[in-house]
Scaffold this active site. Structure first.
Site, PDB file in Angstrom:
ATOM      1  N   HIS A 350       9.865  51.630  64.569  1.00 58.79           N
ATOM      2  CA  HIS A 350       9.567  52.256  63.289  1.00 58.79           C
ATOM      3  C   HIS A 350       9.578  51.200  62.200  1.00 58.79           C
ATOM      4  O   HIS A 350      10.509  50.395  62.113  1.00 58.79           O
ATOM      5  CB  HIS A 350      10.601  53.336  62.950  1.00 58.79           C
ATOM      6  CG  HIS A 350      10.425  53.938  61.598  1.00 58.79           C
ATOM      7  ND1 HIS A 350      11.308  53.722  60.561  1.00 58.79           N
ATOM      8  CD2 HIS A 350       9.446  54.725  61.100  1.00 58.79           C
ATOM      9  CE1 HIS A 350      10.886  54.361  59.484  1.00 58.79           C
ATOM     10  NE2 HIS A 350       9.767  54.987  59.781  1.00 58.79           N
ATOM     11  N   SER A 351       8.523  51.181  61.396  1.00 62.65           N
ATOM     12  CA  SER A 351       8.439  50.266  60.269  1.00 62.65           C
ATOM     13  C   SER A 351       8.514  48.817  60.752  1.00 62.65           C
ATOM     14  O   SER A 351       7.728  48.405  61.616  1.00 62.65           O
ATOM     15  CB  SER A 351       9.541  50.591  59.261  1.00 62.65           C
ATOM     16  OG  SER A 351       9.372  49.865  58.070  1.00 62.65           O
ATOM     17  N   LEU A 352       9.457  48.040  60.261  1.00 64.66           N
ATOM     18  CA  LEU A 352       9.581  46.648  60.679  1.00 64.66           C
ATOM     19  C   LEU A 352       9.900  46.535  62.163  1.00 64.66           C
ATOM     20  O   LEU A 352       9.569  45.531  62.807  1.00 64.66           O
ATOM     21  CB  LEU A 352      10.662  45.952  59.842  1.00 64.66           C
ATOM     22  CG  LEU A 352      10.903  44.460  60.115  1.00 64.66           C
ATOM     23  CD1 LEU A 352       9.656  43.646  59.831  1.00 64.66           C
ATOM     24  CD2 LEU A 352      12.071  43.944  59.290  1.00 64.66           C
ATOM     25  N   GLY A 353      10.528  47.563  62.728  1.00 62.46           N
ATOM     26  CA  GLY A 353      10.828  47.538  64.158  1.00 62.46           C
ATOM     27  C   GLY A 353       9.586  47.438  65.019  1.00 62.46           C
ATOM     28  O   GLY A 353       9.601  46.783  66.078  1.00 62.46           O
ATOM     29  N   SER A 354       8.474  48.047  64.587  1.00 68.53           N
ATOM     30  CA  SER A 354       7.241  47.947  65.360  1.00 68.53           C
ATOM     31  C   SER A 354       6.692  46.520  65.326  1.00 68.53           C
ATOM     32  O   SER A 354       6.139  46.027  66.323  1.00 68.53           O
ATOM     33  CB  SER A 354       6.203  48.927  64.816  1.00 68.53           C
ATOM     34  OG  SER A 354       5.909  48.636  63.465  1.00 68.53           O
TER      35      SER A 354
END
Length: 619
Positions: A350-354
């Site tokens: 999600h968000s920066l995690g992707s």
């Protein structure tokens, strides 16, 4: 005289000794109960701190039964450790404590509950301690057996509980005060309601989770410690995501569950923010942070700066190593606790995690390359499904009868991945099994990244097409979207008809009124007018045909990424979001955790690799 005694006196005055031909309402209840005593059925609860307040939450029926069986197993029950909540928590019976397995979390108290109370200002019932519940149960047993009610007990906190009858039991809470002599007489407040047994209180108790785990998904969060507008952690958000998936499996994969073809999907959170900020970087930030607007600066240091940390060479590698090592740790621990697990593994960001996962996967070496290269790389990114043999893959797809054909042609998993539909057809594989095999090969390494930017235009830059609209989990589009499209089509039809009518009227007004015109010429004009007036409708119909052809266009092949299938998906907007998209921009970025549409997309992509589809395809 205390208010308890005055209350009892009022009860005795208002309820005098009845005549042989009359009876009180309390005695009617007593007559129904008689001297039949049935032991109370216990249920296990655990305590959780929510908004700085203790809240007692019941275990699901399956976990409570396992805890009760372990409790009654014998003398060694105090040493027993019982896994609960799908194996994500362990309950130590002797300590009466509940510990998280895969992540750091404060231990919570566990209680075997039989008696409960609730005040006027309480939202939920609170269980009594196990020792005092036993005293209450013994008193209740004597009252039922001897048919002697209005029993009065005093709790360890010097609070009074009165058992008037099986249906009326109250708990008086003293309000302490002090007079000039230093004594503290007790005044009784508003009584609390007392209930016996969990079946007599209003509480939601779930049945439990399926024991079989079909797939494992690691979820990596974005910037900051909070993942939604309620400032909840990644653990809490993933718990919601998992709960939504369990509900959708019961509603959209009901046939597969009834046939015991599927179990559930396990989602585990991956936390990299806490390890990053425990390296001492927060101390350095605090030294250079100005004291003004303290809360805003703290939010910036704790959240926004994660983007800059990932752009720095030093901390970027720290974040990548943390995510990779954490997933490997969780994976090894998961296999230890689930040794029979044969499913696949997916990663979601999600968000920066992707972006973190994209960079890790991009730099991951080919699993068919040098074996020694695996030592320096996280093994978790090699699909768990690759550990299965070709025969096991075909068995999972219920196509075991075709294994002999592949064995005869000396086709292993690597060779099968290079086969086309024509190759399989030449081997004599029928159409249905061919489609299953090709679909399995295309989709068995999917990654679900809800990023804010599109990827498909970079993969196929020469083609322009819109992202895929995720169907609503109840089917079709949302009502306001269908209404908007219907009104748009209606306005276009009205516009076209109005323009045609105006054009006809204008031509009739501008026609020269020559009285010497012959009848034949008038007829020719009349015949020519429909031809000219039909030009625009034909153009309109041509445009509609183009739109229809565009809608019925064949599926777009998006390169080699994701097996050529679509990559970009977009959620349908909610009715309130249609008023002003800027007001809901932040909420739209954080809405995935409780979105049934997002969860259903993930489940559909996961289970179609096993040849299992929705009960009713969504339109």
């Amino acid at each position: 005289m205390s208010s308890v005694e005055s209350h009892e006196e009022q009860l005795s005055q208002s309820d005098p000794s009845p005549s042989p031909n009359s009876c009180s309402s309390f005695e009617l209840i007593d007559m129904d109960v008689g001297s039949l005593y049935e032991p109370v059925s216990p249920h296990w609860f655990y305590c959780k701190i929510i908004d700085s307040k203790e809240t007692w939450i019941p275990f699901n029926s399956q976990d409570s039964q396992q805890l009760e069986e372990a409790y009654g197993s014998g003398k060694d029950c105090d040493r027993r450790v019982v896994p609960t909540d799908g194996g994500r928590y362990d309950v130590h019976l002797g300590e009466r404590m509940r510990y998280a397995v895969y992540w750091d979390e404060l231990a919570s108290e566990v209680r075997r509950c039989t008696w409960f109370y609730k005040g006027d200002k309480d939202n939920k019932y609170v269980p009594y301690s196990e020792s005092f519940s036993q005293v209450l149960e013994e008193t209740y047993m004597l009252a039922v057996t001897l048919d002697e009610w209005k029993k009065k007990l005093e709790s360890p906190n010097r609070e009074v509980i009165i058992l008037h009858n099986p249906k009326l039991m109250v708990h008086y809470q003293p309000v302490a005060g002090s007079d000039e002599w230093g004594s503290t007489p007790t005044e009784q407040g508003r009584p609390r309601t007392v209930k016996r047994g969990v079946e007599n209180i209003s509480v939601d108790i779930h049945c439990g989770e399926p024991l079989q785990i079909d797939h494992l998904v690691f979820v990596v969060h974005g910037i900051g410690p909070a993942c939604d507008l309620r400032f909840r952690s990644i653990v809490q958000c993933v718990n919601d995501f998992r709960s939504v998936s369990l509900n959708l499996l019961q509603t959209h994969f009901k046939k597969a569950q009834e046939n015991q073809q599927i179990g559930r999907v396990e989602f585990l959170p991956v936390n990299w923010h806490s390890p990053l900020h425990s390296t001492g970087v927060d101390v350095d930030l605090q030294r250079i942070t100005l004291p003004s607007i303290n809360r805003l600066r703290h939010f910036t240091n704790d959240t926004i700066l994660d983007v800059f940390f990932y752009n720095s060479p030093t901390y970027c590698q720290t974040i990548v190593d943390t995510v990779a090592s954490e997933m490997n740790r969780l994976y090894v621990l998961f296999l230890q606790r689930n040794p029979n697990f044969k499913g696949g593994v997916s990663i979601a960001g999600h968000s920066l995690g992707s972006l973190i996962l994209f960079d890790i996967l991009t730099n991951q070496k080919d699993s068919l390359g040098d074996v020694d290269s695996k030592k320096d790389l996280p093994s978790i990114f090699m699909d768990r499904g690759d550990t299965l043999t070709l025969e096991e893959d075909l068995k999972k797809l219920q196509l075991s009868e075709f294994f002999s054909i592949f064995e005869k042609e000396k086709v292993d998993k690597e060779a099968l991945a290079l086969c086309t539909d024509k190759d399989l057809q030449e081997m004599g594989i029928p159409l249905g099994p061919r489609k299953k095999i090709l679909n399995y090969l295309r989709t068995r390494k999917n990654s679900f990244d809800p990023v804010a930017y599109r990827i498909e235009p970079m993969v196929v830059p020469g083609v322009e097409f819109e992202p895929m609209l995720i169907p609503h989990h109840k089917g079709r589009k949302r009502m306001h979207l269908e209404l908007r499209e219907g009104l748009t089509r209606m306005s276009m039809d009205l516009k076209n008809n109005l323009l045609g009518s105006l054009r006809m009227a204008w031509k009739s007004f501008t026609r020269a009124p020559y009285p010497a015109l012959q009848a034949s010429e008038t007829v020719e004009e009349t015949e020519a007018e429909p031809e000219s007036s039909s030009e625009k409708p034909s153009d309109v119909s041509t445009e509609e045909n183009l739109v229809a052809v565009k809608q019925e266009a064949p599926p777009i092949h998006v390169g080699m990424l994701n097996g050529g299938q679509r990559i970009d998906y977009v959620l349908q907007e909610k009715p309130i979001e249609s008023f002003n998209e800027y007001l809901f921009a932040l909420q739209s970025h954080l809405c995935y955790w409780e979105s049934e549409d997002t969860v259903l997309l993930v489940l559909k992509e996961i289970y179609q690799t096993q040849g299992i589809f929705l009960d009713q395809p969504l339109q």
